[in-house]
Design a protein around this motif. Structure first.
Motif, PDB file in Angstrom:
ATOM      1  N   ARG A  76       0.839  -1.198   0.000  1.00 42.76           N
ATOM      2  CA  ARG A  76       0.000   0.000   0.000  1.00 42.76           C
ATOM      3  C   ARG A  76       0.871   1.244   0.000  1.00 42.76           C
ATOM      4  O   ARG A  76       2.022   1.202   0.435  1.00 42.76           O
ATOM      5  CB  ARG A  76      -0.940   0.014   1.204  1.00 42.76           C
ATOM      6  N   GLN A  77       0.287   2.323  -0.496  1.00 42.41           N
ATOM      7  CA  GLN A  77       1.003   3.593  -0.528  1.00 42.41           C
ATOM      8  C   GLN A  77       0.048   4.706  -0.146  1.00 42.41           C
ATOM      9  O   GLN A  77      -0.949   4.955  -0.835  1.00 42.41           O
ATOM     10  CB  GLN A  77       1.594   3.851  -1.913  1.00 42.41           C
ATOM     11  N   ALA A  78       0.360   5.351   0.960  1.00 42.00           N
ATOM     12  CA  ALA A  78      -0.427   6.487   1.430  1.00 42.00           C
ATOM     13  C   ALA A  78       0.115   7.764   0.799  1.00 42.00           C
ATOM     14  O   ALA A  78       1.288   7.808   0.387  1.00 42.00           O
ATOM     15  CB  ALA A  78      -0.367   6.576   2.949  1.00 42.00           C
ATOM     16  N   PRO A  79      -0.694   8.809   0.720  1.00 39.78           N
ATOM     17  CA  PRO A  79      -0.227  10.071   0.122  1.00 39.78           C
ATOM     18  C   PRO A  79       1.030  10.581   0.797  1.00 39.78           C
ATOM     19  O   PRO A  79       1.094  10.671   2.030  1.00 39.78           O
ATOM     20  CB  PRO A  79      -1.408  11.019   0.358  1.00 39.78           C
ATOM     21  N   GLY A  80       2.027  10.885   0.003  1.00 36.55           N
ATOM     22  CA  GLY A  80       3.262  11.447   0.525  1.00 36.55           C
ATOM     23  C   GLY A  80       4.188  10.436   1.176  1.00 36.55           C
ATOM     24  O   GLY A  80       5.221  10.824   1.743  1.00 36.55           O
ATOM     25  N   LYS A  81       3.840   9.149   1.106  1.00 38.36           N
ATOM     26  CA  LYS A  81       4.669   8.119   1.732  1.00 38.36           C
ATOM     27  C   LYS A  81       5.136   7.100   0.706  1.00 38.36           C
ATOM     28  O   LYS A  81       4.589   7.002  -0.398  1.00 38.36           O
ATOM     29  CB  LYS A  81       3.881   7.417   2.847  1.00 38.36           C
ATOM     30  N   GLU A  82       6.143   6.329   1.087  1.00 36.01           N
ATOM     31  CA  GLU A  82       6.656   5.279   0.211  1.00 36.01           C
ATOM     32  C   GLU A  82       5.714   4.064   0.243  1.00 36.01           C
ATOM     33  O   GLU A  82       4.940   3.876   1.191  1.00 36.01           O
ATOM     34  CB  GLU A  82       8.057   4.869   0.646  1.00 36.01           C
ATOM     35  N   ARG A  83       5.831   3.251  -0.808  1.00 35.76           N
ATOM     36  CA  ARG A  83       5.042   2.037  -0.850  1.00 35.76           C
ATOM     37  C   ARG A  83       5.480   1.105   0.288  1.00 35.76           C
ATOM     38  O   ARG A  83       6.670   0.905   0.510  1.00 35.76           O
ATOM     39  CB  ARG A  83       5.197   1.354  -2.211  1.00 35.76           C
ATOM     40  N   GLU A  84       4.494   0.524   0.944  1.00 33.87           N
ATOM     41  CA  GLU A  84       4.739  -0.258   2.158  1.00 33.87           C
ATOM     42  C   GLU A  84       4.282  -1.698   1.951  1.00 33.87           C
ATOM     43  O   GLU A  84       3.175  -1.938   1.447  1.00 33.87           O
ATOM     44  CB  GLU A  84       3.949   0.384   3.311  1.00 33.87           C
ATOM     45  N   ASP A 117      -4.972   3.639   7.764  1.00 30.84           N
ATOM     46  CA  ASP A 117      -4.947   2.593   6.740  1.00 30.84           C
ATOM     47  C   ASP A 117      -5.338   3.139   5.363  1.00 30.84           C
ATOM     48  O   ASP A 117      -5.302   2.396   4.372  1.00 30.84           O
ATOM     49  CB  ASP A 117      -5.904   1.453   7.114  1.00 30.84           C
ATOM     50  N   THR A 118      -5.710   4.390   5.307  1.00 28.08           N
ATOM     51  CA  THR A 118      -6.065   5.014   4.033  1.00 28.08           C
ATOM     52  C   THR A 118      -4.861   5.023   3.105  1.00 28.08           C
ATOM     53  O   THR A 118      -3.789   5.527   3.453  1.00 28.08           O
ATOM     54  CB  THR A 118      -6.559   6.453   4.259  1.00 28.08           C
ATOM     55  N   ALA A 119      -5.045   4.448   1.925  1.00 33.69           N
ATOM     56  CA  ALA A 119      -3.944   4.319   0.971  1.00 33.69           C
ATOM     57  C   ALA A 119      -4.475   3.694  -0.318  1.00 33.69           C
ATOM     58  O   ALA A 119      -5.624   3.220  -0.362  1.00 33.69           O
ATOM     59  CB  ALA A 119      -2.830   3.439   1.544  1.00 33.69           C
ATOM     60  N   VAL A 120      -3.622   3.685  -1.322  1.00 37.30           N
ATOM     61  CA  VAL A 120      -3.880   2.873  -2.502  1.00 37.30           C
ATOM     62  C   VAL A 120      -3.240   1.513  -2.254  1.00 37.30           C
ATOM     63  O   VAL A 120      -2.058   1.441  -1.896  1.00 37.30           O
ATOM     64  CB  VAL A 120      -3.299   3.514  -3.779  1.00 37.30           C
ATOM     65  N   TYR A 121      -4.024   0.468  -2.433  1.00 39.98           N
ATOM     66  CA  TYR A 121      -3.558  -0.887  -2.161  1.00 39.98           C
ATOM     67  C   TYR A 121      -3.236  -1.576  -3.487  1.00 39.98           C
ATOM     68  O   TYR A 121      -4.081  -1.617  -4.398  1.00 39.98           O
ATOM     69  CB  TYR A 121      -4.623  -1.653  -1.385  1.00 39.98           C
ATOM     70  N   TYR A 122      -2.023  -2.111  -3.562  1.00 43.00           N
ATOM     71  CA  TYR A 122      -1.519  -2.716  -4.792  1.00 43.00           C
ATOM     72  C   TYR A 122      -1.294  -4.215  -4.632  1.00 43.00           C
ATOM     73  O   TYR A 122      -0.788  -4.671  -3.606  1.00 43.00           O
ATOM     74  CB  TYR A 122      -0.194  -2.081  -5.197  1.00 43.00           C
ATOM     75  N   CYS A 123      -1.624  -4.927  -5.675  1.00 41.14           N
ATOM     76  CA  CYS A 123      -1.345  -6.356  -5.767  1.00 41.14           C
ATOM     77  C   CYS A 123      -0.020  -6.552  -6.500  1.00 41.14           C
ATOM     78  O   CYS A 123       0.283  -5.831  -7.465  1.00 41.14           O
ATOM     79  CB  CYS A 123      -2.480  -7.028  -6.534  1.00 41.14           C
ATOM     80  N   GLY A 175      -3.835  -0.830  -8.618  1.00 41.11           N
ATOM     81  CA  GLY A 175      -4.201  -0.375  -7.291  1.00 41.11           C
ATOM     82  C   GLY A 175      -5.683  -0.117  -7.117  1.00 41.11           C
ATOM     83  O   GLY A 175      -6.410   0.144  -8.081  1.00 41.11           O
ATOM     84  N   THR A 176      -6.108  -0.189  -5.862  1.00 41.37           N
ATOM     85  CA  THR A 176      -7.475   0.141  -5.504  1.00 41.37           C
ATOM     86  C   THR A 176      -7.435   1.038  -4.260  1.00 41.37           C
ATOM     87  O   THR A 176      -6.685   0.779  -3.322  1.00 41.37           O
ATOM     88  CB  THR A 176      -8.326  -1.123  -5.255  1.00 41.37           C
ATOM     89  N   GLN A 177      -8.212   2.107  -4.290  1.00 45.32           N
ATOM     90  CA  GLN A 177      -8.184   3.088  -3.218  1.00 45.32           C
ATOM     91  C   GLN A 177      -9.016   2.614  -2.027  1.00 45.32           C
ATOM     92  O   GLN A 177     -10.168   2.189  -2.189  1.00 45.32           O
ATOM     93  CB  GLN A 177      -8.732   4.428  -3.707  1.00 45.32           C
ATOM     94  N   VAL A 178      -8.424   2.697  -0.862  1.00 43.62           N
ATOM     95  CA  VAL A 178      -9.132   2.438   0.390  1.00 43.62           C
ATOM     96  C   VAL A 178      -9.075   3.711   1.218  1.00 43.62           C
ATOM     97  O   VAL A 178      -7.984   4.231   1.485  1.00 43.62           O
ATOM     98  CB  VAL A 178      -8.495   1.273   1.168  1.00 43.62           C
ATOM     99  N   THR A 179     -10.231   4.212   1.588  1.00 41.66           N
ATOM    100  CA  THR A 179     -10.322   5.412   2.407  1.00 41.66           C
ATOM    101  C   THR A 179     -11.100   5.085   3.668  1.00 41.66           C
ATOM    102  O   THR A 179     -12.231   4.600   3.594  1.00 41.66           O
ATOM    103  CB  THR A 179     -11.006   6.550   1.643  1.00 41.66           C
ATOM    104  N   VAL A 180     -10.479   5.341   4.808  1.00 40.73           N
ATOM    105  CA  VAL A 180     -11.116   5.081   6.093  1.00 40.73           C
ATOM    106  C   VAL A 180     -11.408   6.428   6.748  1.00 40.73           C
ATOM    107  O   VAL A 180     -10.493   7.163   7.127  1.00 40.73           O
ATOM    108  CB  VAL A 180     -10.225   4.224   7.002  1.00 40.73           C
TER     109      VAL A 180
END
Length: 122
Positions: free
Chosen positions: A38-46, A89-95, A115-120
């Motif tokens: 996953r990758q949150a705005p302004g952060k590296e992919r995790e 946990d809000t981020a774009v989630y990548y497979c 990716g698919t966007q998850v917004t909490v």
């Protein structure tokens, strides 16, 4: 060609759950492993979790217990069950998948979905 397509993202309230899916298709000979990032705005992919064809799993320490990855034995589709979601946990989630294609069964190639966007949020 190989395609990874994620689905299941969306807007969810804190404390609720989501189940993401990733379907792999195309010229697949075998899948070595699949995983979620996953990758949150302004952060590296995790890194979140990965699973091998034999069912071995690895999780990021901070997420194990809330997130559960499934194997992909059925229709080359993998799932990520996410419980007790929080705003962080809000981020774009990548497979992600490491695949031997039918045109090159000796080597492996690393593939990513879009990716698919998850917004909490409440």
């Amino acid at each position: 060609q190989v395609q990874l397509v994620e689905s299941g993202g969306g807007l969810v309230q804190p404390g609720r759950s989501l189940n993401l899916s990733c379907a792999a298709s195309g010229s697949i000979f075998s899948i070595v492993q699949m995983g979620w990032y996953r990758q949150a705005p302004g952060k590296e992919r995790e890194f979140i979790a990965r699973v091998t064809g034999s069912g071995n799993t690895n999780y990021a320490d901070s997420l194990e217990g809330r997130f559960t990855i499934s194997n992909y034995n059925v229709d080359n589709t993998m799932y990520l069950q996410m419980n007790s979601l929080q705003p962080e946990d809000t981020a774009v989630y990548y497979c992600n998948a490491l695949i031997r294609t039918s045109t090159s069964i000796i080597g492996t190639t690393n593939y990513w979905g879009r990716g698919t966007q998850v917004t909490v949020s409440s």
